[in-house]
Design a protein around this motif. Structure first.
Motif, PDB file in Angstrom:
ATOM      1  N   ARG A 115      44.219  35.278  35.263  1.00 28.91           N
ATOM      2  CA  ARG A 115      44.719  33.926  35.263  1.00 28.91           C
ATOM      3  C   ARG A 115      43.721  33.262  34.223  1.00 28.91           C
ATOM      4  N   PHE A 116      44.045  32.738  33.047  1.00 30.53           N
ATOM      5  CA  PHE A 116      43.493  31.913  32.136  1.00 30.53           C
ATOM      6  C   PHE A 116      43.329  30.497  32.844  1.00 30.53           C
ATOM      7  N   VAL A 117      42.389  29.908  32.860  1.00 26.15           N
ATOM      8  CA  VAL A 117      42.043  28.445  33.625  1.00 26.15           C
ATOM      9  C   VAL A 117      41.111  27.641  32.673  1.00 26.15           C
ATOM     10  N   ALA A 118      41.269  26.399  32.833  1.00 24.12           N
ATOM     11  CA  ALA A 118      40.589  25.280  32.193  1.00 24.12           C
ATOM     12  C   ALA A 118      39.494  24.977  32.916  1.00 24.12           C
TER      13      ALA A 118
ATOM     14  N   VAL B 197      39.352  33.330  30.885  1.00 23.67           N
ATOM     15  CA  VAL B 197      39.741  34.072  32.243  1.00 23.67           C
ATOM     16  C   VAL B 197      39.093  33.765  33.298  1.00 23.67           C
ATOM     17  N   GLU B 198      39.672  33.530  34.582  1.00 28.98           N
ATOM     18  CA  GLU B 198      39.058  32.983  35.802  1.00 28.98           C
ATOM     19  C   GLU B 198      38.247  33.908  36.279  1.00 28.98           C
ATOM     20  N   ARG B 199      38.247  35.373  36.083  1.00 29.27           N
ATOM     21  CA  ARG B 199      37.110  36.290  36.457  1.00 29.27           C
ATOM     22  C   ARG B 199      35.966  35.872  35.743  1.00 29.27           C
ATOM     23  N   GLU B 200      36.092  35.470  34.491  1.00 32.51           N
ATOM     24  CA  GLU B 200      34.619  35.402  33.763  1.00 32.51           C
ATOM     25  C   GLU B 200      33.995  34.197  34.289  1.00 32.51           C
ATOM     26  N   ALA B 201      34.617  33.156  34.891  1.00 29.77           N
ATOM     27  CA  ALA B 201      33.919  31.853  35.292  1.00 29.77           C
ATOM     28  C   ALA B 201      33.747  31.832  36.768  1.00 29.77           C
ATOM     29  N   GLN B 202      34.285  32.995  37.307  1.00 29.84           N
ATOM     30  CA  GLN B 202      33.966  32.842  38.768  1.00 29.84           C
ATOM     31  C   GLN B 202      32.542  32.679  39.472  1.00 29.84           C
ATOM     32  N   PRO B 203      31.518  33.557  38.953  1.00 25.50           N
ATOM     33  CA  PRO B 203      30.058  33.177  39.460  1.00 25.50           C
ATOM     34  C   PRO B 203      29.555  31.726  39.161  1.00 25.50           C
ATOM     35  N   TYR B 204      29.917  31.091  38.249  1.00 25.44           N
ATOM     36  CA  TYR B 204      29.806  29.578  37.986  1.00 25.44           C
ATOM     37  C   TYR B 204      30.748  28.686  39.017  1.00 25.44           C
TER      38      TYR B 204
END
Length: 297
Positions: free
Chosen positions: A166-169, A245-252
């Protein structure tokens, strides 16, 4: 034709044109650039025709070079297929396995597949290339590629792994403080966005969808980056709204350093796929890799 070229010279020529670089081709072939230059001089002298235009800043094929490469790609591909088929009579997969992947796909492979694969098949040399480009894996000499499902050519055999994506803003609370939170994609025109530069150099247009309505936005912004990790860090630092990509941002997201915006406009999409040509013989090393991928993820 004055002299019949050997297979090594032809492979060297093909590698140079694939990379448009003597240095990168030399790295692939595990020779020095000076050795590769000598090989090319020998090939051109033997054929009695110039194949490459070379300057200090650019490299391109001559008309003769273009015509040779057009025929040579098919010949080398068929030869590699024949050699790979011959190795099926051996006991174990061996040789080089070249896979082109995006960074996110490579990370998944390195975590879940590569360690076991290398331990189980020590005779295979795995070459995992993550240069960020959407390449023609056949034309550029790869056995397989890894991309999001929407980017996989329709004539390929594709093996899904890693679940949906999922791509997210996203934006940091410090950026949103004192600002109106966007409620629709069009509201992004009133915000500082962290723009994405594609490998081609063009800016990426953000894509949103809700209830069948699709919107593509060429977002405004004074900061442009080309690496997902840097984009996420920039957003977490409060520099603007990012689209990742949501996975990339998940830790933040887990730490509260970022929050998702326009959530209902960001539906899941088919995730990562490993893909390879269906019309070619599948090398034993690739077959073993695919089998392990299916079992691991």
């Amino acid at each position: 034709m004055n002299e019949q070229p050997n297979l090594g010279e032809l492979r060297a020529f093909a590698a140079i044109l694939r990379h448009r670089s003597f240095r990168k081709a030399a790295d692939e072939l595990d020779v020095s650039p000076s050795t590769l230059s000598h090989i090319m001089r020998s090939l051109e002298a033997g054929l009695g025709v110039r194949l490459l235009h070379r300057t200090t800043r650019s490299l391109s094929p001559t008309e003769a070079g273009e015509r040779l490469m057009a025929r040579l790609q098919t010949v080398l591909r068929d030869l590699d297929g024949a050699l790979a088929e011959a190795t099926t009579f051996g006991d174990r997969p061996s040789g080089r396995l070249r896979i082109n992947a995006g960074e996110a796909g490579a990370r998944l492979l390195l975590t879940h597949v590569v360690p076991t694969f290398m331990e189980r098949y020590p005779e295979v040399e795995l070459d995992l290339v993550t240069d960020g480009r959407l390449v023609d894996i056949v034309a550029e000499g790869f056995d397989a590629g890894i991309r999001l499902g929407e980017a996989v050519p329709q004539d390929m055999i594709a093996v899904r792994f890693g679940g949906h994506a999922r791509f997210v803003a996203v934006a940091a609370p410090r950026y949103l403080a004192g600002r109106t939170v966007p409620q629709t994609p069009d509201d992004l025109h009133h915000h500082a966005c962290i723009r994405i530069r594609m490998p081609s150099g063009k800016p990426y247009r953000w894509e949103f969808e809700r209830h069948g309505q699709e919107i593509t936005i060429d977002v405004p912004g004074k900061l442009t980056l080309d690496h997902p990790g840097l984009i996420v860090r920039a957003a977490a630092s409060g520099l603007g709204i990012a689209y990742v990509v949501e996975r990339e941002a998940q830790p933040y997201l887990d730490r509260g350093d970022l929050t998702i915006l326009l959530d209902e406009w960001c539906p899941p999409i088919p995730g990562l796929f490993l893909y390879y040509p269906g019309h070619r013989h599948v090398p034993p090393a690739l077959r073993a890799f695919v089998d392990l991928l299916k079992a691991a993820i």
